[in-house]
Design a protein around this motif. Structure first.
Motif, PDB file in Angstrom:
ATOM      1  N   ALA A 103     -50.281   3.078  36.374  1.00  0.00           N
ATOM      2  CA  ALA A 103     -51.149   1.944  36.658  1.00  0.00           C
ATOM      3  C   ALA A 103     -51.363   1.780  38.163  1.00  0.00           C
ATOM      4  O   ALA A 103     -50.485   2.062  38.971  1.00  0.00           O
ATOM      5  CB  ALA A 103     -50.539   0.680  36.084  1.00  0.00           C
TER       6      ALA A 103
ATOM      7  N   ALA B  96     -46.356  -9.556  29.252  1.00  0.00           N
ATOM      8  CA  ALA B  96     -46.202  -9.066  27.883  1.00  0.00           C
ATOM      9  C   ALA B  96     -45.011  -9.717  27.189  1.00  0.00           C
ATOM     10  O   ALA B  96     -45.087 -10.029  25.994  1.00  0.00           O
ATOM     11  CB  ALA B  96     -46.052  -7.548  27.877  1.00  0.00           C
TER      12      ALA B  96
ATOM     13  N   ALA C 178     -54.055  -7.599  33.356  1.00  0.00           N
ATOM     14  CA  ALA C 178     -53.529  -8.067  32.081  1.00  0.00           C
ATOM     15  C   ALA C 178     -52.391  -7.216  31.539  1.00  0.00           C
ATOM     16  O   ALA C 178     -51.701  -7.638  30.621  1.00  0.00           O
ATOM     17  CB  ALA C 178     -54.651  -8.135  31.054  1.00  0.00           C
ATOM     18  N   ASP C 179     -52.175  -6.014  32.078  1.00  0.00           N
ATOM     19  CA  ASP C 179     -51.131  -5.146  31.528  1.00  0.00           C
ATOM     20  C   ASP C 179     -49.778  -5.315  32.219  1.00  0.00           C
ATOM     21  O   ASP C 179     -48.895  -4.493  32.075  1.00  0.00           O
ATOM     22  CB  ASP C 179     -51.561  -3.685  31.573  1.00  0.00           C
ATOM     23  CG  ASP C 179     -51.774  -3.162  32.996  1.00  0.00           C
ATOM     24  OD1 ASP C 179     -51.666  -3.951  33.949  1.00  0.00           O
ATOM     25  OD2 ASP C 179     -52.055  -1.958  33.137  1.00  0.00           O
ATOM     26  N   ASP C 180     -49.602  -6.389  32.946  1.00  0.00           N
ATOM     27  CA  ASP C 180     -48.345  -6.656  33.641  1.00  0.00           C
ATOM     28  C   ASP C 180     -47.229  -6.904  32.622  1.00  0.00           C
ATOM     29  O   ASP C 180     -47.353  -7.780  31.766  1.00  0.00           O
ATOM     30  CB  ASP C 180     -48.519  -7.883  34.545  1.00  0.00           C
ATOM     31  CG  ASP C 180     -47.303  -8.188  35.391  1.00  0.00           C
ATOM     32  OD1 ASP C 180     -46.260  -7.546  35.199  1.00  0.00           O
ATOM     33  OD2 ASP C 180     -47.401  -9.073  36.250  1.00  0.00           O
ATOM     34  N   PRO C 181     -46.117  -6.143  32.682  1.00  0.00           N
ATOM     35  CA  PRO C 181     -45.019  -6.339  31.717  1.00  0.00           C
ATOM     36  C   PRO C 181     -44.435  -7.752  31.757  1.00  0.00           C
ATOM     37  O   PRO C 181     -43.940  -8.239  30.747  1.00  0.00           O
ATOM     38  CB  PRO C 181     -43.965  -5.318  32.151  1.00  0.00           C
ATOM     39  CG  PRO C 181     -44.676  -4.336  33.009  1.00  0.00           C
ATOM     40  CD  PRO C 181     -45.857  -5.045  33.592  1.00  0.00           C
TER      41      PRO C 181
END
Length: 112
Positions: free
Chosen positions: A2, A31, A25-28
């Motif tokens: 990323a 999540a 939006a793909d930040d752990p």
């Protein structure tokens, strides 16, 4: 791998999201709470089918407060940390981003 679009920024993507700013939006870190929300929703649904009182216990794990006699329409999203007061109705499809005082009726389905 990323790409960090905000490299060197003083805030994390989670902090940016909570502030309502642009974020990835793909930040752990985002999540984990989302997965927890799905787990709580499933647990609440399963318990409510058998015993409504047992389902209420699950609500205590949520960040924020739903007071007595709160009615949420279908598809309502309540943001973390928001409090909704007694005897309140929130219309279907609403996004509750800040507190709602008691005896409110947001039956329009708009952002609250």
């Amino acid at each position: 791998m990323a790409i960090d679009h905000f490299a060197g920024a003083p805030r994390t993507n989670r902090e940016r999201m909570l502030a309502g700013d642009l974020r990835v939006a793909d930040d752990p870190a985002n999540a984990r709470p989302a997965q927890r929300a799905v787990r709580l929703q499933e647990e609440h649904r399963a318990r409510a089918a058998e015993d409504q009182e047992a389902a209420v216990v699950v609500l205590a794990e949520l960040p924020g407060t739903l007071d007595d006699n709160v009615w949420l329409g279908t598809g309502v999203i309540v943001c973390p940390g928001v409090s909704i007061g007694d005897d309140t109705v929130v219309g279907a499809g609403s996004v509750v981003a800040r507190g709602v005082r008691e005896n409110s009726d947001d039956g329009q389905g708009r952002d609250a």
